[in-house]
Each structure stands twice: as C-alpha cells, then as structure tokens.
Design an enzyme around this catalytic site. Structure first.
Site, short mmCIF file in Angstrom:
data_model
loop_
_atom_site.label_atom_id
_atom_site.label_comp_id
_atom_site.label_asym_id
_atom_site.label_seq_id
_atom_site.Cartn_x
_atom_site.Cartn_y
_atom_site.Cartn_z
N ASP A 309 -24.44 -14.20 23.00
CA ASP A 309 -23.05 -14.27 23.43
C ASP A 309 -22.19 -13.95 22.21
O ASP A 309 -22.68 -13.97 21.08
CB ASP A 309 -22.74 -15.66 23.98
CG ASP A 309 -21.28 -15.81 24.39
OD1 ASP A 309 -20.75 -14.90 25.02
OD2 ASP A 309 -20.68 -16.84 24.02
N ASP A 509 -23.12 -20.54 23.45
CA ASP A 509 -22.56 -21.86 23.16
C ASP A 509 -21.61 -22.35 24.24
O ASP A 509 -21.03 -23.42 24.11
CB ASP A 509 -21.83 -21.85 21.82
CG ASP A 509 -20.45 -21.22 21.91
OD1 ASP A 509 -20.28 -20.27 22.71
OD2 ASP A 509 -19.55 -21.67 21.17
N ASP A 513 -22.72 -19.70 29.58
CA ASP A 513 -24.00 -19.20 29.07
C ASP A 513 -25.18 -19.97 29.64
O ASP A 513 -26.33 -19.53 29.48
CB ASP A 513 -24.05 -19.31 27.54
CG ASP A 513 -22.98 -18.47 26.86
OD1 ASP A 513 -22.70 -17.37 27.36
OD2 ASP A 513 -22.42 -18.93 25.85
#
Length: 791
Positions: A309, A509, A513
């Site tokens: 990410d 995080d 996700d």
C-alpha cells in the site's frame, strides 16, 4: 511447592538424571560398580517413567508419538543389563524436553516484553497542576504531563521538546530527541526533562494496546516444515523397529536390536526444526516485528512477490509542510502566516496540526498561545493569536466570496502535486495557503533494493490514491507495477492475481488493506501508530515505525528456515548412518547412546545458531558516527528554509520592476550557510557513508552534487554581480533560470542525502522532505478504469 515443581518438571528431570549419570561414573571410577549400576538404573527408570507418561498423554489425545523409540530403548537397556546406556538415553530425553520448553519460553518472553511496559496511569495538565488518572479515561485533546522516567501513556503530539527512550519498540538503545509538534507513541519512556503533550488517541486505540493484543495472537504455531518434520519423525518409528528386528533376526543377538533402538534419534526432527523457527520469531520480536507463529515465518521466507500500500507504508503517513503561499505585496509574510497558524494549531489534535507546528519550530518561529479557540470537525479551527483572529480550514470556510487569483493558482498547484491545502484567513481577509505533502519514507528505496537482493522478484504498488502521486512514489521507490485508484475489492483482486503466479507478501496499514492482507500468502501490517483492522488480519506486524524493518524480517525468516533444514539434514543423516553401523554389530548400546547424545547436541547446536545475528539490511554505526550524523542532520533541517527561499525569490521576479535585492540577500545565505554546510557534509558525512555502505562508490553521487551546487551558486553570484539594482526582463530571465535550476538540484540532493545517509539512523529522519524527482519505468494500472472495462 508441588505446583512450582510441576511447572519446572523438565528442569528437575534433566538435573536429576544428569546427577545420577555423573554419580554413577564417579562410583564406577572408584571401583564401586554395584552402587554405580544402581545410580544408572535409577536414572533409566526415571526416563522410562517420563516416556511412559508422555506416551499415555499422546494416546489420550489420539496422537502418534515417537517417544515409543525412547521407551523401547530404555526398556531394552534394562533387559540386556546395560543401565549405563539407559542412563545416557534418559539424560538425552530429559535434555531434549528441557531445551524445547526453554526455547518456547524464550519466544514467549521476547514477545511479552513488548507488552509488559504498557502504561496504567496518566497525568492530566490542569490549572491547579497535574492530576493523576487511569489511562483508560484519557480522551483525544487532553493535555498531559509526562515526567522524567515516566512511560508515555497514550499516543499524542508533543507541545514541548522531548527526549524519549524508544528501545522497547525499536530496539535502538540511544534516546531520540523529538521536537514540539511531532507525534510520540505510548509505551516509550521519557529520558529527558518533563514535557507536555496533547493526546491524539484513547488508550484502547494507542500503540501499546495494539501490541498487547498482538502478543496474544503471536504464540508459536507449527510451521509447515515443522509439521513435515513431525510427520517424518512418526514415520521414523516403524523404520527403526523394522531395522532393529532385521538386525536381531539375522544375528540372533538382541543386543544389536537394542543398539539400533538406542542410537535411533528423531530429535533433529522433533527439536532442531522448531527451535530454529522459534529462535527466528524471538529475534524478530526483539527488533519490533511480531510474527504470529511459525507458519507465518515460513510463508514470509517463501515470498517472491511483494505488494505495498502507499499511504503510511511507503510514505510517512504524516503530512509535512512544504510551502506557504501568500499574495505578492500582501500585508503578511509567509513566515508570519505560518507563525499565526502554528499558534492556533497548538491546541488542536488534528493530523495536520502537528505538521504546521513542527514546521514553524523548524523555521525558528515562536508560536504564541491561542485564545478563544473553536474547532469544528470538517470546518476548520479559529481563534485569536496575538490579538488577530485567525481561521484555518477549507477555502469555502475561510474565504467569503470568490477566491482570489493567487489562491486559485495555489489550489491548482496542490492538485497537480497531490498536496493537501490549508487556507488561512487573518482578521477576515485571505492571508495564505499552506501546502502539505505525505513524503516517501527515506528508508523505502534502500529497503526495496535489499529485498530484491534477498530474492524478491517483483514489487507492486497497490493504492487507492490517484495515478499521478502513486506513479511518482512508485518511481522513487523502484517498483515494477503501480495499481492506482483501488478500493478494497480491487486490492483483493490484485493480490489474488499475483498469488496465482508466485507466493506473495502484502504490506499495508489501513482498514481498507485488511482483506488484501488476509488473502496474501503472508500479510504484513504497520501498526506503530496504533492497532487497526489490518493488524488483526495480518500474519506479521511491525510495531516499529520503520519500513526497513521488513527487509530484516525477511532476511531473518529465510536464514532461520535454512538453518532448520540444515540441522535436520545433518542430524538425521548421522542418525541413519549410526543405525546401520549398530545393525552391523559395530556399535555397542553404551557407545550408541553416547553417539546419539552427540548427534542430538550437534543438531540442536546448529538450530540454536538462528539466535545469532545474521546478515541485516539496517546498518550498525559507531556511536561517534551516530553523533556526527545527528549534528549534520540538525544543520540539514536548518537549511530547508534557505532551499525554499530559492524558489520563492525566483517566483518574485515575475513582474517588473525587477528588484534584485532579495536575490543578493539570498546569495549571502547561500555562500555563508548553505555552502559551508555542504562542505561539512563532504568532509564528515561522506566518510561515514563510505564506511557503512562499503566504499567510496556509495558516495560518489552525493560528492558530485556537492560540486554542482557550489558551481551553480558561483554562476548565480557572478551573474548578479554584473547586473545593476534594477534589471531588464532578459537579465532577469537568466537569473530565474539559474535559481530554478539550483532549486531543483538542491531538492534532489536533499532527498538523496535523506535516503542514502541520514536514513542509516532511522530516528533521525522523522519529517523527511517530499520527493518530486523520480526515475525508473513502472507499469501503471488504474483500478477505476479496469472496473469500467470489466463492467
């Protein structure tokens, strides 16, 4: 007392059998053979009783157990009258149980030490002084006081300078200095003077509450290789019995059968493999990486495709102020607008507030205390600072009527750069626009290169952000493909597509996700700033705010798996060879027992090398070098305003009459401060980098840009000296060209220093400058466009 002995039964059995074996040897050496035989017999019976108990327990669980070999070896030793062999087997059996128990306890300890420092109370700052309260009662926005030696109770933002011992989270022994406006995490310890802070999270949502939950999940489950070893050990039992039976049948000598049973040892399978895996979990826990079991460690070692990410993972996740735009000839300078904004934001717990306060402190500004503060969620904050009414927020909330042209230009620039904007009004009039960016972590490019060296073949960026900022970050970090505009379902689809080609590691995080983390071969969550759904879904959790810890975790996981395989291969190879020798009648039961002990000790010793530090991505520096880097980084931060002035002065030369006095003032700072700093870096910083990274080739790029900066400042100086105070448009074109070129070189050079040099000591780079320069081609995929095509 009995209960305590039961908890330490492996230690008691190992000590007792060892003492009996040693006593028997001493008695035998003194000619007292009967007493020696009695001591060895007692040890053998203890071992027989222990193995009988473990077999009964396994039968109740309806599990196969390899302890049947030890039971038969002990019983056979008694049958053929070899109590010494039985005693040696008993010592081995007890020692193996003790080693396994200690290894598991060590892993539990290294994981639990992260949670044991969880704070219990906090002190709220009131008009009558600090008032102690349970930490659960702290709410975001509370002003707290943390005394010297006290634990930071909740996540928060500093109102004063603070020095913190973060070793419980990062493993770094040196205290870290933080400026006012920076974020601090619960569980760290105040290693300096008392300071004040604003709480930004409740205790339940703070870092250490998440760590406690993570520790509960991180008990060492069996890895696939360990489960394979367990199955192989069970299959080893009938092979051993068959070989012992053949040896007896062919020779007619039961001693040979007992010798085969005595020397047969599946301990390399039963102990060496799990000890190596547990040791790896233990080592990673000390570095702030919580692995939820051996299976997760093994999948981490097997990963070949890495998916990231962007926000909060490859980027810092904390906005940094990059610029303050004010109208030309406006009543307030950019510095004054920033000072007033920082004064107001001191009382806010908003994410952007800390960045604004920290930027003002970096520039040497002293924000005044605000009054009559009123903050409305989604509508900004307003109050009185130094007698002026200041309002910060969105354009629609701070400006009445149409936006001035300079504000529209600032917003357009922010859209192109992917920046955040905070509009400022002072006494009801538009005063400035503050631009903030989420910078790339300086450690990220080096970490990606290290992972490629370790065997990661493909790196993919998967983000919900727009394509332009995603592509920029991807190029800076050096990924192979970029998927932008992805929602959680898109991320899940990308992970599944990559998982179909090779084992994957997904790093994120945020809450969005979590599905991708759960679907990947192994999910890695960054939870340094608190627990999120991603931490619950992930297999590996980084509780340190350092993305480069992932590279060390992958290297450790792969090394521990190699050690586990090596220990098993060596141990079982020697064990099978010894069994064949015993079956041929070339090994007595006593010699076989001693050889078995040596094989077990050797295999376990190989497994324990997993506790020894191996190759690391992070670099260890000498204390003197760390001090030098800290001093140079402080100067590096002081140079940021000078660098930004280069562009501001160039922008100011856009309309006549062209006044070159600001250029001449800037040149004074460039010559006296900036060049002096660059020369100090050439003399002190580059030698440290060369020692740490392996030679002067690692510093050649920075040395070249040092020379280019000095060259460009000299050209600008000569050009301005040849011009009069008032210059024409053609002259100014040359000056602006030189200024913009110098600005580009300085920005690129600063980014290179933060990535290549100052990131060697992670706590140094707490507010890295944004990256706008990029290289290397990437494949860009837009998830929104793909969804349209699919529909």
């Amino acid at each position: 007392m009995m209960r305590r002995w039961w908890r330490q039964r492996e230690q008691a059995l190992s000590l007792t059998t060892t003492v009996l074996l040693a006593a028997g040897l001493a008695l035998s050496g003194g000619g007292r053979d009967e007493a020696a035989a009695l001591a060895w017999l007692t040890a053998t019976l203890l071992g027989l009783g222990w193995s009988t108990a473990t077999l009964v327990a396994a039968a109740r669980r309806r599990e196969a157990s390899v302890d049947v070999i030890a039971w038969l070896a002990l019983a056979g030793s008694l049958w053929i009258g070899e109590p010494l062999a039985g005693a040696v087997i008993a010592v081995m059996l007890a020692g193996g149980a003790l080693l396994e128990s200690r290894a598991e306890a060590r892993a539990r300890h290294d994981l639990s030490v992260l949670a044991n420092r969880a704070p219990r109370t906090a002190r709220r700052d009131t008009v009558t002084g600090p008032v102690e309260m349970p930490v659960d009662e702290v709410t975001p926005g509370d002003h707290l006081v943390v005394g010297a030696g006290e634990v930071v109770p909740v996540d928060g933002r500093l109102l004063d300078r603070g020095v913190l011992d973060e070793s419980a989270l990062t493993g770094e022994p040196a205290p870290v200095e933080h400026r006012a406006g920076e974020d601090v995490r619960s569980g760290t310890v105040n290693a300096g003077q008392p300071f004040r802070m604003t709480a930004t999270a409740t205790a339940e949502a703070s870092t250490y509450a998440g760590v406690v939950r993570l520790v509960e999940q991180a008990r060492a489950q069996s890895a696939p290789f360990v489960r394979f070893a367990d199955r192989a050990a069970v299959a080893f039992v009938p092979v051993t019995l068959l070989l012992a039976g053949i040896a007896w049948a062919l020779s007619g000598d039961p001693v040979r059968a007992v010798a085969v049973l005595v020397v047969a040892t599946p301990c390399p399978l039963l102990l060496a493999a799990p000890i190596a895996i547990i040791s790896g979990i233990s080592r990673m826990a000390r570095g702030g990486v919580v692995v939820k079991g051996g299976a997760a460690l093994e999948r981490l070692a097997a990963g070949r495709v890495l998916l990231f990410d962007k926000t909060g993972t490859l980027t810092a996740g904390r906005p940094v102020l990059t610029e303050v735009i004010t109208p030309v000839g406006g009543p307030l300078s950019a510095a004054e607008v920033l000072r007033l904004a920082a004064g107001l934001e001191q009382s806010s717990a908003h994410l952007l507030a800390g960045a604004i306060v920290a930027a003002a402190r970096d520039r040497g500004l002293r924000p005044a205390a605000p009054e009559q503060v009123r903050e409305r969620h989604g509508h900004g904050i307003e109050g009185v600072v130094d007698g002026r009414r200041v309002h910060l927020g969105k354009a629609s909330d701070t400006v009445r009527g149409p936006l001035p042209a300079w504000m529209r230009h600032a917003r357009r620039r922010a859209d192109l750069d992917g920046s955040l904007t905070v509009f400022a009004a002072v006494d009801g009039e538009p005063a400035g626009v503050l631009l903030l960016e989420d910078p790339v972590r300086p450690q990220a490019p080096r970490m990606v290169r290290a992972l490629r060296t370790a065997g990661i073949g493909r790196v993919v960026l998967v983000t919900g952000d727009h394509a332009d900022p995603a592509e920029t970050v991807g190029r800076v970090v050096g990924v192979d493909a970029v998927h932008a505009g992805c929602d959680p379902a898109d991320k899940l689809r990308v992970v599944r597509a990559e998982q179909a080609t090779a084992p994957t590691i997904m790093v994120g995080d945020g809450i969005n996700d979590a599905p991708a983390l759960a679907a990947a071969g192994v999910g890695v969550a960054l939870a340094a700033r608190g627990a999120t759904a991603s931490s619950e879904a992930a297999d590996v959790v980084l509780v340190v705010d350092r993305i480069d810890a992932l590279a060390d975790a992958v290297l450790t996981a792969r090394r521990c798996r190699r050690i586990a395989v090596l220990a098993v291969a060596v141990g079982m190879g020697l064990s099978v060879a010894a069994m064949l020798v015993a079956a041929a009648g070339l090994l007595s039961p006593v010699a076989g027992a001693l050889m078995q002990e040596g094989i077990d000790v050797g295999a376990i010793a190989i497994a324990l090398t997993a506790l020894v530090p191996g190759r690391r991505h992070t670099v260890r520096l000498r204390p003197a070098d760390v001090d030098t880097l800290r001093g140079l980084y402080a100067e590096h931060q002081e140079m940021r305003p000078v660098v930004e002035r280069v562009r501001v002065v160039a922008d100011g030369l856009d309309v006549p009459p062209y006044d070159l006095d600001p250029v001449r003032d800037l040149l004074g700072d460039l010559r006296d401060r900036l060049l002096a700093h660059e020369r100090a870096e050439e003399a002190e910083l580059l030698p440290i980098m060369a020692r740490a990274l392996g030679g002067v080739e690692a510093t050649s790029g920075l040395s070249r840009t040092h020379a280019e900066i000095e060259h460009q400042v000299g050209r600008l100086d000569r050009t301005v000296r040849d011009l009069s105070r008032q210059a024409d448009a053609e002259d100014v074109t040359d000056v602006r060209r030189l200024l913009y070129g110098l600005y580009a070189i300085l920005r690129l050079h600063n980014d290179q220093e933060e990535e290549g040099a100052f990131s060697l000591v992670p706590p140094l780079v707490s507010t890295p400058s944004p990256h706008r320069f990029h290289s290397a081609a990437t494949t860009v995929s837009h998830c929104e466009e793909e969804r349209k095509e699919e529909s």
